[in-house]
Design a protein around this motif. Structure first.
Motif, PDB file in Angstrom:
ATOM      1  N   LEU A  98       0.820  -1.200   0.000  1.00  0.00           N
ATOM      2  CA  LEU A  98       0.000   0.000   0.000  1.00  0.00           C
ATOM      3  C   LEU A  98       0.861   1.260   0.000  1.00  0.00           C
ATOM      4  CD1 LEU A  98      -2.143  -2.129   0.538  1.00  0.00           C
ATOM      5  CD2 LEU A  98      -3.132  -0.620   2.241  1.00  0.00           C
ATOM      6  N   GLU A  99       1.967   1.230   0.729  1.00  0.00           N
ATOM      7  CA  GLU A  99       2.869   2.381   0.752  1.00  0.00           C
ATOM      8  C   GLU A  99       3.458   2.642  -0.627  1.00  0.00           C
ATOM      9  OE1 GLU A  99       5.678   1.558   3.873  1.00  0.00           O
ATOM     10  OE2 GLU A  99       4.120   1.616   5.403  1.00  0.00           O
ATOM     11  N   GLU A 100       3.811   1.583  -1.348  1.00  0.00           N
ATOM     12  CA  GLU A 100       4.358   1.753  -2.701  1.00  0.00           C
ATOM     13  C   GLU A 100       3.300   2.297  -3.650  1.00  0.00           C
ATOM     14  OE1 GLU A 100       7.532   1.634  -3.796  1.00  0.00           O
ATOM     15  OE2 GLU A 100       8.004   1.359  -1.676  1.00  0.00           O
ATOM     16  N   ILE A 101       2.058   1.851  -3.514  1.00  0.00           N
ATOM     17  CA  ILE A 101       0.971   2.385  -4.333  1.00  0.00           C
ATOM     18  C   ILE A 101       0.807   3.879  -4.055  1.00  0.00           C
ATOM     19  CG2 ILE A 101      -1.546   2.355  -4.668  1.00  0.00           C
ATOM     20  CD1 ILE A 101      -1.387  -0.713  -4.224  1.00  0.00           C
ATOM     21  N   CYS A 102       0.867   4.254  -2.785  1.00  0.00           N
ATOM     22  CA  CYS A 102       0.749   5.663  -2.397  1.00  0.00           C
ATOM     23  C   CYS A 102       1.904   6.483  -2.979  1.00  0.00           C
ATOM     24  CB  CYS A 102       0.707   5.786  -0.881  1.00  0.00           C
ATOM     25  SG  CYS A 102       0.401   7.456  -0.305  1.00  0.00           S
ATOM     26  N   LYS A 103       3.121   5.964  -2.875  1.00  0.00           N
ATOM     27  CA  LYS A 103       4.288   6.669  -3.428  1.00  0.00           C
ATOM     28  C   LYS A 103       4.136   6.878  -4.931  1.00  0.00           C
ATOM     29  CE  LYS A 103       7.708   4.937  -0.142  1.00  0.00           C
ATOM     30  NZ  LYS A 103       8.872   4.033  -0.006  1.00  0.00           N
ATOM     31  N   TRP A 104       3.660   5.860  -5.623  1.00  0.00           N
ATOM     32  CA  TRP A 104       3.455   5.981  -7.054  1.00  0.00           C
ATOM     33  C   TRP A 104       2.472   7.110  -7.345  1.00  0.00           C
ATOM     34  CZ3 TRP A 104      -0.275   6.026 -10.720  1.00  0.00           C
ATOM     35  CH2 TRP A 104       0.140   5.874 -12.046  1.00  0.00           C
ATOM     36  N   GLY A 105       1.398   7.173  -6.566  1.00  0.00           N
ATOM     37  CA  GLY A 105       0.411   8.236  -6.747  1.00  0.00           C
ATOM     38  C   GLY A 105       0.996   9.612  -6.504  1.00  0.00           C
ATOM     39  N   HIS A 107       3.981  10.590  -7.007  1.00  0.00           N
ATOM     40  CA  HIS A 107       4.877  10.957  -8.099  1.00  0.00           C
ATOM     41  C   HIS A 107       4.181  11.060  -9.453  1.00  0.00           C
ATOM     42  CE1 HIS A 107       8.382  10.798  -5.569  1.00  0.00           C
ATOM     43  NE2 HIS A 107       8.032   9.589  -5.153  1.00  0.00           N
ATOM     44  N   ASN A 108       2.967  10.552  -9.574  1.00  0.00           N
ATOM     45  CA  ASN A 108       2.327  10.489 -10.881  1.00  0.00           C
ATOM     46  C   ASN A 108       0.973  11.170 -10.999  1.00  0.00           C
ATOM     47  OD1 ASN A 108       4.076   8.618 -12.675  1.00  0.00           O
ATOM     48  ND2 ASN A 108       4.061   7.660 -10.661  1.00  0.00           N
ATOM     49  N   VAL A 109       0.409  11.636  -9.917  1.00  0.00           N
ATOM     50  CA  VAL A 109      -0.892  12.300 -10.008  1.00  0.00           C
ATOM     51  C   VAL A 109      -0.720  13.622 -10.768  1.00  0.00           C
ATOM     52  CG1 VAL A 109      -0.712  13.516  -7.779  1.00  0.00           C
ATOM     53  CG2 VAL A 109      -2.951  12.996  -8.710  1.00  0.00           C
ATOM     54  N   PRO A 110      -1.598  13.893 -11.737  1.00  0.00           N
ATOM     55  CA  PRO A 110      -1.509  15.168 -12.450  1.00  0.00           C
ATOM     56  C   PRO A 110      -1.744  16.328 -11.486  1.00  0.00           C
ATOM     57  CG  PRO A 110      -2.936  13.627 -13.615  1.00  0.00           C
ATOM     58  CD  PRO A 110      -2.622  13.022 -12.277  1.00  0.00           C
ATOM     59  N   ASP A 111      -1.037  17.432 -11.709  1.00  0.00           N
ATOM     60  CA  ASP A 111      -1.152  18.596 -10.820  1.00  0.00           C
ATOM     61  C   ASP A 111      -2.595  19.052 -10.657  1.00  0.00           C
ATOM     62  OD1 ASP A 111       1.547  18.704 -10.289  1.00  0.00           O
ATOM     63  OD2 ASP A 111       1.974  20.128 -11.890  1.00  0.00           O
TER      64      ASP A 111
END
Length: 118
Positions: A98-105, A107-111
């Motif tokens: 879950l932490e890795e999924i959060c980290k990915w988000g 770094h990748n969520v559009p501004d």
């Protein structure tokens, strides 16, 4: 007329599918995150900490997670009733995912979709 029942054994899930069956959906990961962050939590507290979830959906998701051995439910014999939830060791073992999924988000969520902290 005789109804034919499917007597073949259920198909085994691939490991990826099995993992998704446990943590998938809109609410399970949010519930697990709250339990990981806050520790032992009562039902009402959990409801407040997961905005937008209904009582019925929270109950269903908690039951699913308990059945899968991800969370533990402890009910105290008292008036008013007291029920507490916490992650099991099995549930804690899912937290790095879950932490890795959060980290990915992060770094990748559009501004334009970033939630601004107040």
């Amino acid at each position: 007329m005789t109804k034919h029942m499917n007597t073949s054994p259920p198909k085994a899930l691939a490991p990826f599918d099995y993992t998704l069956s446990i943590i998938g959906g809109k609410w399970k990961m949010k519930i697990m995150y709250q339990l990981a962050f806050h520790g032992v939590t009562r039902y009402g507290e959990l409801k407040r900490r997961v905005p937008g979830i209904t009582y019925k959906v929270l109950t269903t998701q908690l039951n699913d997670l308990e059945r899968e051995g991800v969370i533990q439910r402890v009910e105290y014999d008292q008036i008013p009733p007291k029920v507490e939830y916490s992650l099991t060791l099995r549930g804690q073992s899912l937290m790095p995912i879950l932490e890795e999924i959060c980290k990915w988000g992060v770094h990748n969520v559009p501004d334009a979709q970033m939630i601004r902290e107040q």
